[in-house]
Design a protein around this motif. Structure first.
Motif, short mmCIF file in Angstrom:
data_model
loop_
_atom_site.label_atom_id
_atom_site.label_comp_id
_atom_site.label_asym_id
_atom_site.label_seq_id
_atom_site.Cartn_x
_atom_site.Cartn_y
_atom_site.Cartn_z
N MET A 18 12.30 -52.60 24.21
CA MET A 18 11.02 -52.41 23.55
C MET A 18 10.44 -51.03 23.83
SD MET A 18 8.64 -55.08 25.75
CE MET A 18 9.76 -56.45 25.50
N SER A 19 9.48 -50.67 23.00
CA SER A 19 8.78 -49.41 23.19
C SER A 19 7.86 -49.50 24.40
CB SER A 19 7.96 -49.08 21.94
OG SER A 19 6.84 -49.95 21.84
N ILE A 20 7.34 -48.38 24.81
CA ILE A 20 6.41 -48.35 25.94
C ILE A 20 5.15 -49.15 25.62
CG2 ILE A 20 5.00 -46.87 27.43
CD1 ILE A 20 7.14 -44.66 26.89
N VAL A 21 4.62 -48.98 24.42
CA VAL A 21 3.42 -49.73 24.02
C VAL A 21 3.71 -51.22 24.03
CG1 VAL A 21 1.82 -50.19 22.12
CG2 VAL A 21 2.41 -47.83 22.71
N ALA A 22 4.85 -51.62 23.50
CA ALA A 22 5.22 -53.04 23.49
C ALA A 22 5.37 -53.56 24.91
CB ALA A 22 6.49 -53.25 22.70
N ALA A 23 5.92 -52.74 25.81
CA ALA A 23 6.08 -53.16 27.21
C ALA A 23 4.72 -53.36 27.87
CB ALA A 23 6.91 -52.13 27.97
N LEU A 24 3.76 -52.50 27.58
CA LEU A 24 2.41 -52.67 28.13
C LEU A 24 1.77 -53.94 27.60
CD1 LEU A 24 1.23 -48.96 27.96
CD2 LEU A 24 1.53 -50.33 30.05
N LYS A 25 1.96 -54.22 26.33
CA LYS A 25 1.42 -55.46 25.74
C LYS A 25 2.11 -56.67 26.35
CE LYS A 25 -0.11 -53.44 21.42
NZ LYS A 25 -0.27 -53.64 19.99
N CYS A 26 3.42 -56.60 26.48
CA CYS A 26 4.19 -57.70 27.04
C CYS A 26 3.80 -57.95 28.51
CB CYS A 26 5.68 -57.40 26.93
SG CYS A 26 6.74 -58.81 27.26
N ALA A 27 3.53 -56.90 29.23
CA ALA A 27 3.14 -57.03 30.64
C ALA A 27 1.81 -57.75 30.78
CB ALA A 27 3.06 -55.65 31.29
N SER A 28 0.93 -57.59 29.80
CA SER A 28 -0.39 -58.22 29.93
C SER A 28 -0.50 -59.55 29.19
CB SER A 28 -1.49 -57.27 29.44
OG SER A 28 -1.38 -57.06 28.06
N THR A 29 0.41 -59.83 28.24
CA THR A 29 0.30 -61.07 27.47
C THR A 29 1.56 -61.92 27.46
OG1 THR A 29 1.07 -60.14 25.37
CG2 THR A 29 -1.30 -59.94 25.85
N GLY A 30 2.70 -61.32 27.81
CA GLY A 30 3.97 -62.02 27.70
C GLY A 30 4.59 -61.88 26.32
N ASP A 31 3.91 -61.19 25.42
CA ASP A 31 4.37 -61.02 24.03
C ASP A 31 4.21 -59.54 23.66
OD1 ASP A 31 4.60 -60.86 21.24
OD2 ASP A 31 3.59 -62.75 20.91
N PRO A 32 5.29 -58.87 23.23
CA PRO A 32 5.16 -57.45 22.92
C PRO A 32 4.34 -57.14 21.67
CG PRO A 32 7.38 -58.24 22.43
CD PRO A 32 6.66 -59.36 23.10
N HIS A 33 3.91 -58.17 20.95
CA HIS A 33 3.13 -57.96 19.73
C HIS A 33 1.64 -58.28 19.90
CE1 HIS A 33 6.90 -57.39 17.65
NE2 HIS A 33 7.33 -58.53 18.16
N ARG A 34 1.30 -59.04 20.93
CA ARG A 34 -0.10 -59.40 21.17
C ARG A 34 -0.74 -58.38 22.10
NH1 ARG A 34 -0.22 -64.60 23.88
NH2 ARG A 34 -2.27 -63.85 24.46
N THR A 35 -2.03 -58.17 21.91
CA THR A 35 -2.71 -57.21 22.75
C THR A 35 -3.91 -57.85 23.44
OG1 THR A 35 -3.50 -54.93 22.83
CG2 THR A 35 -4.28 -56.28 20.99
N THR A 36 -4.35 -57.17 24.46
CA THR A 36 -5.56 -57.56 25.17
C THR A 36 -6.35 -56.29 25.43
OG1 THR A 36 -4.54 -57.25 27.34
CG2 THR A 36 -4.41 -59.47 26.38
#
Length: 117
Positions: free
Chosen positions: A40-58
């Motif tokens: 995944m991309s860096i942005v997706a990894a940051l999203k995945c790290a905070s939500t468990g899903d590379p497409h969801r954001t917080t």
């Protein structure tokens, strides 16, 4: 914040850096592997790290993207989340960018956020 950067670094170290989109085969036309297990991309990894899903954001993921965007190169042209994400993605999509360099930047951001906290 440091925890999100470190978790994203571990995701990338495990899955690999993907260039060009959040994850490969985003529409699942060729792969049946869950998105959180794909490169995944860096942005997706940051999203995945905070939500468990590379497409969801917080809000936390958005803040992490913003902090990282300001650390990279000349910084983003605009401060909206789409420009911040685009700036981080552009850095990660540069030809020759490696997973290792992305992981190193995330760990450096984690260390810097602890110092400034």
């Amino acid at each position: 914040m440091a925890g999100v950067f470190r978790a994203a670094a571990r995701v990338l170290a495990s899955n690999g850096l993907y260039q060009g989109d959040y994850v490969p085969d985003v529409r699942d036309k060729e792969m049946c592997v869950p998105h959180f297990l794909r490169p995944m991309s860096i942005v997706a990894a940051l999203k995945c790290a905070s939500t468990g899903d590379p497409h969801r954001t917080t809000t936390l993921a958005d803040r992490a993207v913003g902090v990282l965007a300001l650390r990279l190169d000349d910084g983003p042209a605009f401060g909206d989340i789409f420009s911040l994400e685009a700036h981080v993605d552009a850095w990660g999509d540069l030809p020759g960018r490696t997973t290792e360099s992305a992981v190193a930047v995330l760990y450096a951001a984690a260390d810097a956020s602890e110092v400034s906290a």
